[in-house]
Enzyme design. Structure first.
Site, mmCIF file in Angstrom:
data_model
loop_
_atom_site.group_PDB
_atom_site.id
_atom_site.type_symbol
_atom_site.label_atom_id
_atom_site.label_comp_id
_atom_site.label_asym_id
_atom_site.label_seq_id
_atom_site.Cartn_x
_atom_site.Cartn_y
_atom_site.Cartn_z
ATOM 1 N N CYS A 1 42.177 32.924 39.393
ATOM 2 C CA CYS A 1 41.929 31.802 39.531
ATOM 3 C C CYS A 1 40.825 31.201 38.198
ATOM 4 O O CYS A 1 41.327 31.206 37.045
ATOM 5 C CB CYS A 1 41.288 31.309 40.582
ATOM 6 S SG CYS A 1 41.092 29.691 41.236
ATOM 7 N N HIS B 1 45.896 32.981 44.887
ATOM 8 C CA HIS B 1 45.411 33.921 45.329
ATOM 9 C C HIS B 1 46.104 34.893 46.141
ATOM 10 O O HIS B 1 46.599 34.642 47.159
ATOM 11 C CB HIS B 1 44.284 33.297 46.478
ATOM 12 C CG HIS B 1 43.014 32.563 45.697
ATOM 13 N ND1 HIS B 1 41.986 33.390 45.424
ATOM 14 C CD2 HIS B 1 42.781 31.460 45.119
ATOM 15 C CE1 HIS B 1 41.056 32.552 44.745
ATOM 16 N NE2 HIS B 1 41.555 31.212 44.813
ATOM 17 N N GLU C 1 45.451 37.571 47.345
ATOM 18 C CA GLU C 1 44.592 38.100 48.581
ATOM 19 C C GLU C 1 44.274 37.279 49.579
ATOM 20 O O GLU C 1 43.651 37.608 50.857
ATOM 21 C CB GLU C 1 43.239 38.705 47.988
ATOM 22 C CG GLU C 1 42.081 37.506 48.205
ATOM 23 C CD GLU C 1 42.508 36.169 47.204
ATOM 24 O OE1 GLU C 1 41.871 35.127 47.620
ATOM 25 O OE2 GLU C 1 43.200 36.538 46.326
#
Length: 386
Positions: A260, A345, A347
């Protein structure tokens, strides 16, 4: 444009006023008061608490398109930071929760943390307006409801463009998050989500988190095997010191990984341009194509800035992932150093879990570059755990 509704467990009146003059009436949710910021929306069906506590949303008003928000309450296990990071919260309806694992209702959670919100809003109609006009500043108020005053406050609220906000959410000092038998990973914290750190821990890493303004020499004294540049809020372009740190890290030959904001900083350090998007990507249902495998991943995203593909020199980096909705750059592999970065993302908590493999890719890159032995089980569980 004006919308009025009254579906909420609260009864105090509240207003949401946009800088373009749009007035939305509803009822107060959470702390009573006034707040403002850039109005954006998230299309996730679940995970509202993780969204509220994601440091990347610092300074923004978050509007949820899912109509029922708060139906499973709030829990300490669902935090991505110690407290909510959004500036305000906007929902269609906040019903009573039904969840034996919840610690408290969403309303109580917001009041306890001083978070101002509004319910009873036709969020989907408002999302269509924002999609057409682009993100803009707004204010929520459940105290002063005078429309012209609120409209002026929205117009005067500082723009997200040009604002450095990562220093507002970075850790105050260095600390070891976990110790393991695998690689030593230094994490530059520009607003890191807890599940990123847990993802490294699940792979046996020893993880040290440092403030975003930490001198690289202090990090190198810890002898890391790899460096990670985290997500975070704000505009990356004015972050000259962070960009310089990334440039210095590139020169060390250590493997680098950015997600990001970290992805954008790594790009800027290599002379790749970054621009502010019309609306941005925020949600848990964005399709991304892996150009190497042809596989399409359903991803979680949260960004209002993106890498300019026209500024990527072929000798500098290679695009590895693209967004199938608008062809924006979602992943890079760098040519002049051992580095990879993602705009989305991997995760994601609570999900989706399609992209967990990127942490394994980075572990393999570290092992190849640093001659480090990985633990036998450097894998992600089928469902993310705390």
């Amino acid at each position: 444009m004006s919308h009025t509704s009254s579906s909420s467990t609260a009864h105090d009146p509240a207003k949401l006023v946009l800088s373009d003059g749009t007035v939305v009436r509803g009822v107060a949710l959470g702390q009573r008061g006034l707040t403002g910021g850039e109005l954006c929306f998230n299309t996730s069906m679940t995970g509202y608490q993780e969204i509220m506590t994601d440091p990347s949303y610092y300074g923004q008003l978050m509007m949820m398109t899912q109509p029922h928000i708060g139906n499973y309450g709030a829990s300490a296990e669902d935090m991505e930071a110690d407290a909510p990071m959004v500036a305000g919260f906007i929902v269609r309806d906040s019903p009573r929760h039904s969840n034996t694992q919840a610690d408290e209702p969403l309303e109580a959670f917001m009041r306890r943390h001083g978070l101002v919100g509004i319910a009873g809003v036709d969020t989907r109609a408002l999302v269509r307006h924002v999609r057409d006009e682009g993100v803009m500043n707004a204010v929520i108020s459940s105290e002063n409801l005078e429309t012209e005053t609120l409209r002026q406050k929205a117009k005067d609220w500082p723009s997200m463009a040009g604002r450095e906000l990562a220093s507002e959410v970075s850790t105050e000092g260095p600390h070891v998050f976990c110790e393991g038998t695998g690689p030593r990973i230094a994490v530059y914290d520009f607003g890191v989500k807890q599940n990123i750190l847990r993802s490294f821990r699940r792979r046996g890493c020893t993880v040290k988190v440092v403030p975003g303004d930490t001198d690289l020499s202090d990090v190198l004294a810890w002898t890391p095997d790899g460096i990670f540049f985290s997500n975070g809020p704000g505009d990356p372009r004015p972050m000259d010191d962070a960009i310089e740190t990334v440039s210095e890290a590139i020169d060390t030959g250590l493997p680098l990984f950015g997600i990001c904001l970290g992805h954008q900083l790594m790009s800027l350090a290599e002379g790749i341009e970054v621009y502010k998007m019309h609306v941005g990507h925020r949600g848990a249902n964005h399709p991304v194509k892996n150009l190497d495998t042809e596989r399409v991943e359903v991803t979680t995203q949260n960004h209002g800035f993106a890498v300019d593909p026209e500024s990527i020199a072929p000798e500098v980096a290679r695009v590895t992932h693209v967004n199938l909705n608008d062809d924006t750059v979602e992943g890079l592999e760098f040519k002049t150093f051992a580095g990879m970065s993602l705009q989305y993302h991997p995760e994601a908590s609570p999900g989706p879990h399609d992209s967990h493999y990127h942490f394994n890719r980075f572990m393999e890159l570290v092992a190849e570059t640093r001659d480090v032995t990985l633990p036998e089980k450097a894998t992600e569980p089928a469902v993310a755990t705390t």
